[in-house]
Structure formats: structure tokens, C-alpha cells
Design a protein around this motif. Structure first.
Motif: not given
Length: 278
Positions: A238-254, A275-278
Motif C-alpha cells: 500500500h505504501e510502496e506503490g504499483a511500480t514496486r509491486l510489479g518489480d517485487e512480484l517479478a522477482k518471485v517469478d524469477a 488505486t495504488l500510487p505509481a
């Protein structure tokens, strides 16, 4: 959390041969999401397409056949089918642990719509009073509920939301996480952390379930939170935002390429994710 041994006699369904399913990790960017609200289908499905969602857990009210919501759900089904997105009926209540009739009535109503490819349960028995007052009876009742719902689901698969720490509990000599896996087709782990890999991350707290899923031949989906959690800010993006979410989930995928049971990632939930901030 310490391991609690619960002496309980639990009737077991026929178990599949351990590890009999030939599993391979879900492809990178395999995503699902929870949809708890009554958001319009014309808004939800295009957003899901843009975010590579292949499954939506759609909340279904017990009164779905009479509450006027069928039109929205039917539109969602039409739009989702056109994009090859699966819809699973989402429902759950801690009271269902002891009120199996209510749970089964909800499942029958959801199945009667003919709109869903599976059942997604969010029962969370540890939120019921019995978790602290009579753990043995609560665990027995919860496992029996899973058995009855799977039997009543026919050919529709059952998936259950589970906490990452469930494997710390036992029913008699059996591990509770293993017993849940025996009774469902797959699980989604509420692996809520704001980092994908490393210490105390989505991946690290899910290792027990991924290992048990591999042995059982069952899919294990991991979960990420996007809503505000005042008591656990490190559990949400919620605090980190959408970009951080996408980056961290990509790490899980890898990092899960050799985790055969890995079934992708589900994001909780649509309204807070969008509604996450970018």
C-alpha cells in the motif's frame, strides 16, 4: 508461533499419491486477483486484461440468485470469456467452520449460476472463536467442511486461502497444512509481505507450502496485499506503490522457476490495487 499438537480423530478422504501430479512452475507473470466488491464488469475485465490477470476470484453473495446481482455477474462472464479469463466463485465466513449448512448453501447458489470454473474459499478458521476456546474441535470441523464442500462441488475445483504459518499446527500426528492439501485441489497462500525475495519476503514465508504442494502434487499460488494494514505495514504494498509491486512480484517469478508447485501470484484486491500510487 509454536507448534500445537491437536489430538483429533479426523476421517480422511482418499488421498492422491504424493507427488503423483507432474507439476511445473507457472509461467512468469501468471496473475490472479480477488474481487470483493460489486464493481462493474465493464470496468473490471479491461483492467484485468491490462494487468495480465488470467483468473478473477469474484465474490458471490449467498443471496446471489435473488439479490439482483446476476446481470452484473453474467456480463462479467461474457467479457471474461472473450479474454480467456476464468472466474472463480469467492466466498467465506469464519462461522462456516461450524455452520456447514450455510457454506454448502452458498456453494449451491454459486454453482447454480453456471458462471464459474471453480470455488475459491476464504474461510480463515483462526478468526472464529473456537480457535482459542476449542482448537481441536475447530480444526476437525474445518477439515470436515473442506471435505463436504469438495464432495458437493462435483467436477469444479476447490481452492482455499491459507495463512503461510498453517504448517506449524498438527491434527494428531498429521500436519494441518498437509491435511488441507488432501482436501482441496489447490491453495492460495496469504504470503503478505512487501518484498518478493530475501529475508521475511513473499517467497521466504511460502517455502513450507511450496514444498508440501510439490509432495502432494497440488498447486500453490502465492498472495500479495495492496490494502492498508496499520498493524503490519511490511505486509502490504500500500505504501510502496504499483511500480514496486510489479518489480517485487517479478522477482518471485524469477526465483520460482524450480518450484514445481508454484501456481502464480494472486493480488489482494482489485479496489486497492487499482488505486495504488505509481
Amino acid at each position: 508461533m509454536s507448534v500445537i499438537l491437536v489430538a483429533a480423530t479426523v476421517a480422511l478422504p482418499g488421498a492422491s499419491t504424493a507427488g503423483s501430479a507432474r507439476l511445473t512452475a507457472a509461467p512468469p507473470n501468471t496473475r490472479a486477483m480477488w474481487l470483493w466488491g460489486d464493481d462493474p464488469a465493464a470496468e473490471v475485465v479491461p483492467w484485468a486484461v491490462r494487468h495480465n490477470i488470467s483468473e478473477i476470484f469474484v465474490h458471490v453473495a449467498p443471496s446471489v440468485l435473488t439479490n439482483g446481482d446476476l446481470a452484473r455477474l453474467r456480463e462479467m462472464k461474457t467479457l471474461a470469456d472473450a479474454q480467456k479469463i476464468k472466474l472463480r466463485a469467492l466466498g467465506g465466513d469464519p462461522d462456516w467452520v461450524n455452520d456447514h449448512a450455510a457454506a454448502l448453501a452458498w456453494q449451491r447458489a454459486a454453482m447454480t449460476t453456471g458462471l464459474f470454473t471453480g470455488i475459491h474459499l476464504d474461510v480463515e478458521p483462526y478468526l472464529s472463536d473456537g480457535w482459542t476456546t476449542d482448537l481441536r474441535a475447530t480444526l476437525t470441523a474445518y477439515l470436515k467442511l473442506l471435505e463436504r464442500m469438495r464432495a458437493a462441488a462435483g467436477t469444479l475445483p476447490i481452492e482455499a486461502d491459507v495463512p503461510f504459518w498453517l504448517g506449524e499446527y498438527k491434527v494428531g500426528s498429521r500436519n494441518l497444512a498437509d491435511e488441507v492439501l488432501r482436501r482441496v485441489n489447490s491453495v492460495t497462500v496469504m504470503s503478505y509481505r512487501d518484498t518478493g525475495t530475501g529475508v521475511n519476503s513473499i517467497l521466504s514465508i511460502s517455502q513450507d507450502w511450496l514444498a508440501r504442494g510439490r509432495v502432494a502434487g497440488k498447486r500453490v499460488r502465492l498472495g500479495a496485499e495492496t490494502g492498508p494494514l496499520a498493524d503490519c505495514p511490511h505486509c502490504t504494498f500500500h505504501e510502496e506503490g504499483a511500480t514496486r509491486l510489479g518489480d517485487e512480484l517479478a522477482k518471485v517469478d524469477a526465483a520460482t522457476r524450480r518450484s514445481a508447485a508454484f501456481g502464480g501470484i494472486a493480488v489482494h484486491r482489485y479496489r486497492t490495487w487499482r488505486t495504488l500510487p505509481a
